[in-house]
Each structure stands twice: as C-alpha cells, then as structure tokens.
Motif scaffolding. Structure first.
Motif, PDB file in Angstrom:
ATOM      1  N   GLU A 131      54.383  28.186  16.259  1.00  0.00           N
ATOM      2  CA  GLU A 131      54.197  26.751  16.506  1.00  0.00           C
ATOM      3  C   GLU A 131      53.411  26.105  15.377  1.00  0.00           C
ATOM      4  O   GLU A 131      53.707  24.980  14.959  1.00  0.00           O
ATOM      5  CB  GLU A 131      53.471  26.546  17.837  1.00  0.00           C
ATOM      6  CG  GLU A 131      54.311  26.920  19.066  1.00  0.00           C
ATOM      7  CD  GLU A 131      53.545  26.734  20.355  1.00  0.00           C
ATOM      8  OE1 GLU A 131      52.321  26.443  20.271  1.00  0.00           O
ATOM      9  OE2 GLU A 131      54.147  26.882  21.429  1.00  0.00           O
ATOM     10  N   ALA A 132      52.382  26.842  14.880  1.00  0.00           N
ATOM     11  CA  ALA A 132      51.601  26.293  13.768  1.00  0.00           C
ATOM     12  C   ALA A 132      52.466  26.117  12.529  1.00  0.00           C
ATOM     13  O   ALA A 132      52.364  25.112  11.814  1.00  0.00           O
ATOM     14  CB  ALA A 132      50.417  27.221  13.466  1.00  0.00           C
ATOM     15  N   GLU A 183      56.632  20.313  10.139  1.00  0.00           N
ATOM     16  CA  GLU A 183      56.817  18.955  10.640  1.00  0.00           C
ATOM     17  C   GLU A 183      55.823  18.008   9.977  1.00  0.00           C
ATOM     18  O   GLU A 183      56.154  16.863   9.663  1.00  0.00           O
ATOM     19  CB  GLU A 183      56.622  18.940  12.150  1.00  0.00           C
ATOM     20  CG  GLU A 183      56.892  17.586  12.793  1.00  0.00           C
ATOM     21  CD  GLU A 183      56.766  17.617  14.303  1.00  0.00           C
ATOM     22  OE1 GLU A 183      56.981  16.580  14.948  1.00  0.00           O
ATOM     23  OE2 GLU A 183      56.446  18.702  14.836  1.00  0.00           O
ATOM     24  N   THR A 184      54.583  18.526   9.762  1.00  0.00           N
ATOM     25  CA  THR A 184      53.574  17.707   9.088  1.00  0.00           C
ATOM     26  C   THR A 184      54.005  17.377   7.671  1.00  0.00           C
ATOM     27  O   THR A 184      53.851  16.236   7.202  1.00  0.00           O
ATOM     28  CB  THR A 184      52.228  18.447   9.070  1.00  0.00           C
ATOM     29  OG1 THR A 184      51.829  18.727  10.418  1.00  0.00           O
ATOM     30  CG2 THR A 184      51.157  17.606   8.401  1.00  0.00           C
ATOM     31  N   LEU A 185      54.570  18.381   6.968  1.00  0.00           N
ATOM     32  CA  LEU A 185      55.058  18.126   5.615  1.00  0.00           C
ATOM     33  C   LEU A 185      56.175  17.081   5.632  1.00  0.00           C
ATOM     34  O   LEU A 185      56.205  16.167   4.793  1.00  0.00           O
ATOM     35  CB  LEU A 185      55.555  19.435   4.985  1.00  0.00           C
ATOM     36  CG  LEU A 185      54.477  20.485   4.674  1.00  0.00           C
ATOM     37  CD1 LEU A 185      55.113  21.760   4.146  1.00  0.00           C
ATOM     38  CD2 LEU A 185      53.467  19.947   3.664  1.00  0.00           C
ATOM     39  N   GLN A 186      57.092  17.239   6.610  1.00  0.00           N
ATOM     40  CA  GLN A 186      58.174  16.258   6.712  1.00  0.00           C
ATOM     41  C   GLN A 186      57.631  14.868   7.017  1.00  0.00           C
ATOM     42  O   GLN A 186      58.084  13.871   6.452  1.00  0.00           O
ATOM     43  CB  GLN A 186      59.158  16.691   7.802  1.00  0.00           C
ATOM     44  CG  GLN A 186      59.935  17.955   7.455  1.00  0.00           C
ATOM     45  CD  GLN A 186      60.860  18.372   8.582  1.00  0.00           C
ATOM     46  OE1 GLN A 186      60.851  17.795   9.656  1.00  0.00           O
ATOM     47  NE2 GLN A 186      61.661  19.400   8.346  1.00  0.00           N
ATOM     48  N   LEU A 187      56.625  14.828   7.931  1.00  0.00           N
ATOM     49  CA  LEU A 187      56.033  13.534   8.261  1.00  0.00           C
ATOM     50  C   LEU A 187      55.318  12.933   7.058  1.00  0.00           C
ATOM     51  O   LEU A 187      55.355  11.716   6.848  1.00  0.00           O
ATOM     52  CB  LEU A 187      55.056  13.696   9.428  1.00  0.00           C
ATOM     53  CG  LEU A 187      55.692  13.988  10.801  1.00  0.00           C
ATOM     54  CD1 LEU A 187      54.621  14.244  11.836  1.00  0.00           C
ATOM     55  CD2 LEU A 187      56.585  12.832  11.232  1.00  0.00           C
ATOM     56  N   ARG A 188      54.674  13.801   6.270  1.00  0.00           N
ATOM     57  CA  ARG A 188      54.013  13.291   5.070  1.00  0.00           C
ATOM     58  C   ARG A 188      55.033  12.726   4.088  1.00  0.00           C
ATOM     59  O   ARG A 188      54.824  11.653   3.504  1.00  0.00           O
ATOM     60  CB  ARG A 188      53.208  14.405   4.412  1.00  0.00           C
ATOM     61  CG  ARG A 188      51.913  14.764   5.177  1.00  0.00           C
ATOM     62  CD  ARG A 188      51.172  15.894   4.508  1.00  0.00           C
ATOM     63  NE  ARG A 188      49.938  16.213   5.212  1.00  0.00           N
ATOM     64  CZ  ARG A 188      49.148  17.225   4.883  1.00  0.00           C
ATOM     65  NH1 ARG A 188      49.463  18.014   3.853  1.00  0.00           N
ATOM     66  NH2 ARG A 188      48.044  17.451   5.579  1.00  0.00           N
TER      67      ARG A 188
END
Length: 285
Positions: free
Chosen positions: A117-118, A124-129
């Motif tokens: 999950e991490a 997902e965080t990279l994609q969101l960034r």
C-alpha cells in the motif's frame, strides 16, 4: 526388619559363636579360670557395649535413613511438582510461541500489505505531484490567457462603448435621413430604396387587374429579384404587340407582386389579364 537389622543380627550371632569358641579354648587351656573368666567377661562386656553402641548407631542410622527417605520423598514430590509446573509452563510457553508465530505471520502479512500500500501510495503521490505540476502549469497558462482575455475584454468594452456611441450617432443620423426621405416623398425602407436601382431581367404576366385599372398583380416576385420600387414596362403581345405604359412594384411575395400604373396608360388603354410586365422588352412607340 530392615536389611541393616538383619546384618546386625547375623553379625551378633557370628560374634557369639566366635566368643563361645574362644571361651571354650580359653577354658580348656587356661590355668587361671577366674582370671580368664574375668578377662572374658570383660571382653564380653566390651563386646556387648560395642554391640549396644553398634545397635544404637544402627538405630540412629536407621532413623537417619528413614528421615532421609522422608526428606527424599518430600524433595522428590517437590521436584515432581516443579517438573509438572515446568512442563505446564513449557506447554503454555509452547502455546504462546504458536500464538506468537501466528501473530508474527499475520504481522508479516500486514507489513507486506502495508509495504504494498505504501508503494502504491508512493506511486500515486508521484502521479499526483506530476498532475499537480501539470495543473499548476496549466493554471499559470490559464492565468496568462485569462489576463490576455481580460485585456481583450477591456479592449472590446472600449470598442463596444465606442460602437454604442457610434450606433447612437448613426441612429440619430438615420432618423434624420428617414425624416428627410419621407419629407421628400421617398420611402425610408432600405428594401424599397433598392427599388430605385435597375430591376433585374424579368418577364411576367398580369394575373389580376383591379376595378380602377390602376393596380394589378403579376406572376413574378422576390424569387425573381424584384423589390418594392422597381419600375417595369407594361406591354401587350396579342393580337398585336403594343406598349401600354410603365408600372411600379408596390410589394412583393416570393412568386407574385403588386404593381401600380405610373401616370396613365398609353392612350388610356385598359389593362387586361395576360398582358406582359418586363424589364427586358423595350417598347416600340
């Protein structure tokens, strides 16, 4: 009777036999029986004392042995109880170890799931960034575009303000021109003003004539290019060609028009259905 007691009894019997044998030998060989007897009695007393001491020691040893046996049994019971307690503790510890192993396996699975999950959250965080960067870039571009649009809007507002002012001026001028045209006997409708221009090449028939012989309807209209104000020649082709006069278009429909005679007809002739209105056929007077 214990083994030690039996041994002591046998020892005493053997000792008695030996003492008897010695006594017999002494008695047979000794010249001083009294002295010998006294000596033997003394030996017997000594042996008896020793025997009593030995018996006392044997009894004490037996008592110590019984005490030691009782102590041994008690210690053995304590040890057995401790062994049972230790075995129970070992069993409990084994159950705890099994439970702990299950918990460890669950924790490992949970840790693996948490790591997955991490990792997914990290991606997902990279994609969101990246998306945020793209959105920020798009927002910056939109702000720039918005600023440009605001500039254009301000320019258009200024142009609209100028156009509104010009429109007001034009309306005032048109109103003045309309008043001037009406005062001069001319129509102020632009479609009618176009009638002052040359009519298109058309040829049509008179379909109806009113009772005054001043107005008539023709088979040509706006589809043929006619507008109010056009002027046409009025002719007759049968029984012989002849010129009847000029007519002016008053109103038009797509396929017909209403016309009015300009002035009087040639020689006051009556208009008839089937006469010709045309802009291309010239009169022969």
């Amino acid at each position: 009777m214990t083994t030690v007691g039996k041994i002591l009894v046998l020892f005493i019997m053997a000792f008695s036999l030996i003492l008897s044998a010695v006594s017999s030998v002494v008695f047979t060989t000794s010249k001083n029986w009294k002295v010998a007897t006294e000596a033997e009695k003394k030996k017997v007393n000594d042996l008896t004392t020793k025997l009593r001491d030995a018996e006392a020691k044997t009894a004490a040893a037996q008592k110590d042995l019984d005490t030691e046996k009782i102590n041994y049994d008690a210690q053995a019971k304590q040890l057995n109880d401790r062994i049972a307690a230790v075995e129970q503790q070992n069993q409990l510890a084994q159950q705890q170890i099994t439970t702990a192993n299950g918990q460890v396996a669950t924790a490992q699975q949970n840790a693996k799931t948490a790591l997955e999950e991490a990792e997914a959250n990290r991606k997902e965080t990279l994609q969101l960034r990246e998306l945020k960067s793209a959105v920020e870039a798009q927002a910056a571009e939109f702000k720039l575009h918005n600023a440009e649009q605001n500039d254009k809007i301000r320019e258009m507002e200024r142009a609209l303000e100028a156009a509104t002012k010009n429109n007001t001026d034009l309306r005032e001028r048109v109103a003045k021109y309309s008043t001037l045209l009406r005062s001069s006997g001319l129509p102020d409708d632009i479609t009618q003003v176009k009638g002052l221009e040359s009519p298109p090449p058309v040829v049509g028939e008179v379909t109806r004539v009113d009772a005054t012989n001043r107005k008539l309807e023709a088979s040509i209209g706006s589809n043929d290019g006619l507008v109010a104000g056009h002027e046409l020649n009025l002719l007759r082709t049968s029984p012989r060609p002849e010129y009847l006069g000029r007519v002016k278009v008053l109103s038009v429909d797509p396929n017909q028009s209403v016309l009015q005679v300009i002035g009087n007809t040639y020689q006051g002739k009556k208009i008839q259905e089937g006469d010709i209105v045309s802009s291309t056929i010239k009169p022969r007077l």
